[in-house]
Design an enzyme around this catalytic site. Structure first.
Site, PDB file in Angstrom:
ATOM      1  N   ASP A 179       0.819  -1.199   0.000  1.00 24.74           N
ATOM      2  CA  ASP A 179       0.000   0.000   0.000  1.00 24.74           C
ATOM      3  C   ASP A 179       0.860   1.260   0.000  1.00 24.74           C
ATOM      4  OD1 ASP A 179      -2.738   1.252   0.547  1.00 24.74           O
ATOM      5  OD2 ASP A 179      -1.581   2.015   2.245  1.00 24.74           O
TER       6      ASP A 179
ATOM      7  N   GLU B 268       1.120  -0.430  -5.025  1.00 23.78           N
ATOM      8  CA  GLU B 268       0.208   0.655  -5.396  1.00 23.78           C
ATOM      9  C   GLU B 268       0.999   1.955  -5.410  1.00 23.78           C
ATOM     10  OE1 GLU B 268      -3.764   2.776  -3.501  1.00 23.78           O
ATOM     11  OE2 GLU B 268      -1.997   2.390  -2.268  1.00 23.78           O
TER      12      GLU B 268
END
Length: 538
Positions: free
Chosen positions: A206, A270
């Site tokens: 993330d 990401e």
């Protein structure tokens, strides 16, 4: 050119991935919140789709200020989701069904309830004192620089214990880890090893570009005014110094070395922001860095056009040391694509074209739970909002809650078969009507089409791993040629609500292996789509 063979290509290259948001997938104990046993019980649905892996959003111990992305113990399951034994059972069931498990890793920040932060804030000379980003105030007591939080307001929170500010790119309850510190990196690698040893096949990482910052804490410059409404102070700056420091790369290489030391693993990061494209390429460049990356090409786009698709594909050429892309049209943070990209009376036809298009792209397609059902964005009234970003920026920030509503399993059940009690977010009638049981019984449903296309794609090396050439990309039509080892598949689309002429340069021969919305070779109806083996006659 791509020259992988079935015997040499890693399993993940071209694999389809299904994202599960555990709070909203399936509730096993009737408390209104999805959990790990619920995922295990419903995993057959995912396996039948024909995907190769599932990505599970955070289920770690957390006070849930940001619904699990504020972690207080990286190596524990939050009780609302179950236990470590429940996770182990999920791994076993996934293996039985031939599914790999990918889990989220959050390395940019922790919860302010994490024991590391509790000790770090207690003094300036404890073992964790420099595990987070601390800075003295300016002489007038204001924060050390002008950095702004994504969720609104300054990226600094005063802490009286240390008489310093600590940094937070997101919520104040998510203090920024100092990943420049080798001890912090070692601890995070230990977390990754814990889950690899427990049987996961890799990680979705993330907000990786937020993991390191300018140690000199220089001010960010003002962003140019684009004429678009700016709803947050964050939007008034160019994020030059609060993220994306070059020292991220050596950490990535340490992390990838660990992941690759386990067999059949996969790493996906990401990356968002104005420099996302270049950073994704940098983070995946060469064999020593991550396997794949995905950004926000489509997640917040207000339309889907041939030119947008062509630009995204052209950005990832099939060249040595160029990373492998991944693609998502929606996820737990982004609005449902069907609610953004088409008129209400065109949803069904558009959904069929959209599904075929996602599965035509070179890279890993990521489907968010419910995308196979054609779920729409739900409108959540202010008094029922749970999303802290939406609450803080109401009404100008689109709520993430609208895409996180529970998955409907049974159309005639009060709570969609998701739970026996009141769900944590409401289910809408529009999405209950698209429930799994109703679509199972309909051979023409989007669910059954998605299964058909995924299985077709899984068995075709050109569609899974082949190169991608954009042959046509005009206002309505898109033609991609996928090719590997002499096998060529044409994917032809009409991305408009009106019939379009078949492109003159595209041959009208070949064998059709899949089509949507009554498309035939030589004819492109509204929202048409077709896969054709080039040079092969039926």
């Amino acid at each position: 050119m791509t020259n992988d063979t079935p015997n040499t290509a890693p399993w993940w290259r071209g694999a389809a991935i299904y994202q599960i948001y555990p709070r909203s997938f399936a509730d096993s104990n009737g408390d209104g919140i999805g959990d790990l046993p619920g995922i295990t019980a419903r995993l057959d649905h995912v396996a039948r789709l024909g995907v190769e892996a599932i990505w599970i959003s955070p289920f770690y111990q957390s006070p849930m200020a940001d619904f699990g992305y504020d972690i207080s113990d990286y190596c524990a399951v939050d009780p609302m989701f179950g236990t470590l034994e429940d996770f182990d059972a999920l791994v076993v069931r996934a293996r039985e069904l031939g599914l790999k498990i990918i889990v989220d890793q959050v390395y940019a920040h922790t919860s302010d309830r994490h024991p590391w932060f509790a000790q770090s804030r207690s003094s300036r000379d404890n073992p964790h004192a420099d595990w987070y980003v601390w800075a003295d105030p300016k002489q007038d007591g204001t924060p050390p620089n002008n950095w702004q939080s994504i969720f609104g307001g300054p990226a600094w929170r005063w802490d009286a214990r240390r008489r310093q500010y600590y940094m937070h790119n997101f919520l104040a309850e998510q203090p920024q880890l100092n990943c420049h510190n080798p001890a912090v990196q070692d601890a995070l690698l230990g977390v990754a090893k814990f889950w690899l040893d427990r049987g996961v096949s890799g990680f979705r990482i993330d907000a990786l570009n937020h993991s390191m910052f300018d140690p000199d804490l220089r001010d960010n410059p003002a962003a140019p005014d684009t004429g678009q409404p700016r709803t947050r102070p964050y939007d008034f700056q160019t994020q030059l110094h609060n993220q994306s420091h070059p020292d991220i790369l050596p950490f990535i290489e340490r992390l990838q070395a660990l992941i690759a030391s386990y067999p059949d693993t996969y790493s996906l990061c990401e990356v968002g922001g104005a420099r996302a494209g270049q950073e994704m390429k940098t983070f995946t460049h060469g064999p020593d860095r991550l396997d794949s990356a995905y950004g926000f090409d489509f997640l917040y786009a207000d339309n889907l056009t041939p030119q947008r698709i062509a630009a995204a594909q052209d950005y990832w050429p099939d060249e040595p040391d160029t990373g492998w892309p991944s693609w998502a049209f929606e996820n737990h943070d982004a609005p449902r694509a069907l609610s953004r990209w088409c008129a209400p009376d065109q949803i069904d036809a558009f959904a069929r074209m959209k599904t075929m298009l996602l599965l035509s792209l070179r890279g890993n397609p990521i489907l968010f739970q419910g995308e196979e059902l054609g779920l729409l964005q739900d409108e959540i009234p202010f008094e029922m909002l749970r999303d802290p970003e939406a609450i803080a920026n109401w009404p100008l920030t689109l709520s993430r809650d609208g895409v996180r509503t529970p998955l409907p399993w049974i159309a005639q059940s009060e709570h969609g078969g998701f739970t026996a009690d009141r769900p944590w977010l409401p289910l809408s009638e529009q999405n209950l009507s698209r429930a799994v049981d109703r679509q199972e019984a309909d051979p023409a449903s989007l669910l059954n089409l998605t299964r058909h296309l995924l299985h077709r794609r899984a068995g075709d090396a050109a569609l899974r791993r082949g190169s991608c050439d954009v042959l046509v990309a005009d206002d309505a039509r898109l033609v991609l040629r996928r090719e590997i080892a002499g096998r060529r598949v044409l994917t032809v689309f009409n991305m408009s609500a009106q019939a379009a002429a078949w492109p003159a340069a595209i041959p009208t021969g070949g064998t059709v292996i899949a089509a949507v919305n009554d498309t035939e070779i030589g004819s492109l109806p509204a929202w048409g789509g077709i896969w054709i083996i080039e040079g092969e006659e039926a």
